[in-house]
Design a protein around this motif. Structure first.
Motif, PDB file in Angstrom:
ATOM      1  N   ARG A  95       0.847  -1.194   0.000  1.00 56.61           N
ATOM      2  CA  ARG A  95       0.000   0.000   0.000  1.00 56.61           C
ATOM      3  C   ARG A  95       0.879   1.240   0.000  1.00 56.61           C
ATOM      4  N   ASP A  96       0.538   2.189  -0.856  1.00 57.25           N
ATOM      5  CA  ASP A  96       1.286   3.424  -0.951  1.00 57.25           C
ATOM      6  C   ASP A  96       0.409   4.549  -0.413  1.00 57.25           C
ATOM      7  N   GLU A  97       0.826   5.155   0.691  1.00 55.50           N
ATOM      8  CA  GLU A  97      -0.009   6.173   1.339  1.00 55.50           C
ATOM      9  C   GLU A  97      -0.290   7.354   0.425  1.00 55.50           C
ATOM     10  N   LEU A  98       0.692   7.774  -0.375  1.00 51.66           N
ATOM     11  CA  LEU A  98       0.489   8.922  -1.252  1.00 51.66           C
ATOM     12  C   LEU A  98      -0.558   8.624  -2.315  1.00 51.66           C
ATOM     13  N   ILE A 149      -2.964   6.464  -2.139  1.00 46.08           N
ATOM     14  CA  ILE A 149      -4.268   6.389  -1.463  1.00 46.08           C
ATOM     15  C   ILE A 149      -4.769   7.790  -1.145  1.00 46.08           C
ATOM     16  N   LYS A 150      -3.874   8.665  -0.681  1.00 44.14           N
ATOM     17  CA  LYS A 150      -4.273  10.033  -0.340  1.00 44.14           C
ATOM     18  C   LYS A 150      -4.838  10.769  -1.545  1.00 44.14           C
ATOM     19  N   GLN A 165       3.259  17.893  -1.553  1.00 43.38           N
ATOM     20  CA  GLN A 165       4.001  16.633  -1.625  1.00 43.38           C
ATOM     21  C   GLN A 165       5.221  16.765  -2.535  1.00 43.38           C
ATOM     22  N   GLU A 191       8.571   9.363  -7.989  1.00 47.16           N
ATOM     23  CA  GLU A 191       7.410   9.973  -7.335  1.00 47.16           C
ATOM     24  C   GLU A 191       7.187  11.391  -7.842  1.00 47.16           C
TER      25      GLU A 191
END
Length: 200
Positions: A91-94, A96-97, A116, A164
């Motif tokens: 899971r990648d928090e960014l 998902i955000k 970010q 990213e």
């Protein structure tokens, strides 16, 4: 991140105790993924349960030592030989955000992206500075494997940050295109004409 396999790798040269494993793990990875001693001993307990490590007495200071077993060496060889599974990515928090921010009320997703991006670019600069130091250390004649390992970890972090930043640029461009398309579609719709009254 596979802590269990990392600990098996550190046990391969010979028996170690928990705090020693924690220190060596952090030295090898530059403390990028810090461990606490409790986490190390919990993992060692599971490895012992699975037959991959076994208690091996104590050192001169009374620290309990652990040694890798034949099954543990086989598991380590299998780990090295097996590619990291990308079918179930972590899971990648960014990601998902941003996915949650789309359409969320009172959230300016472009502001989220800008903040970010600033953070990611700063991290990339910090990693690049650390890489210069690590490269100097790794090129010394007496450089150990920890110095080279830390250099590789840093380079992975730099590539990850670069990727990213590119993804954030792409996401912002995509959102701008979608917003423009939605606005164009809305203005292209014919105005609603009121129904004419019929006279009797």
């Amino acid at each position: 991140m596979s802590i269990r396999h990392g600990l098996l790798a550190l046990l391969e040269p010979g028996p170690r105790y928990g705090n020693q494993l924690r220190a060596e793990f952090e030295a090898r990875t530059g403390a990028t993924w810090p461990l606490n001693v409790g986490q190390v001993y919990t993992t060692l307990s599971r490895l012992e349960r699975d037959g991959y490590v076994t208690p091996d007495g104590e050192d001169d200071s009374g620290h309990p030592l652990y040694a890798i077993t034949a099954e543990g060496r086989a598991e380590l060889r299998s780990w090295y030989a097996t590619p990291v599974d990308r079918e179930r990515p972590a899971r990648d928090e960014l990601a998902i955000k941003l996915a949650m921010a789309i359409g969320a009320p009172d959230v300016d997703i472009r502001d989220v992206i800008q903040r970010q991006r600033h953070h990611t670019l700063k991290a990339m600069q910090d990693y690049t500075r650390l890489k210069a130091e690590a490269l100097t250390a790794a090129e010394r004649p007496d450089a150990g494997s920890d110095a080279v390992a830390w250099l590789l970890v840093l380079e992975q972090l730099i590539f990850q940050a670069e990727s990213e930043a590119r993804w954030l640029d792409h996401s912002e461009s995509r959102l701008i295109r979608f917003a423009h398309r939605a606005k164009t579609a809305k203005t292209a719709q014919p105005a609603h004409k009121p129904r004419e009254r019929t006279t009797r």
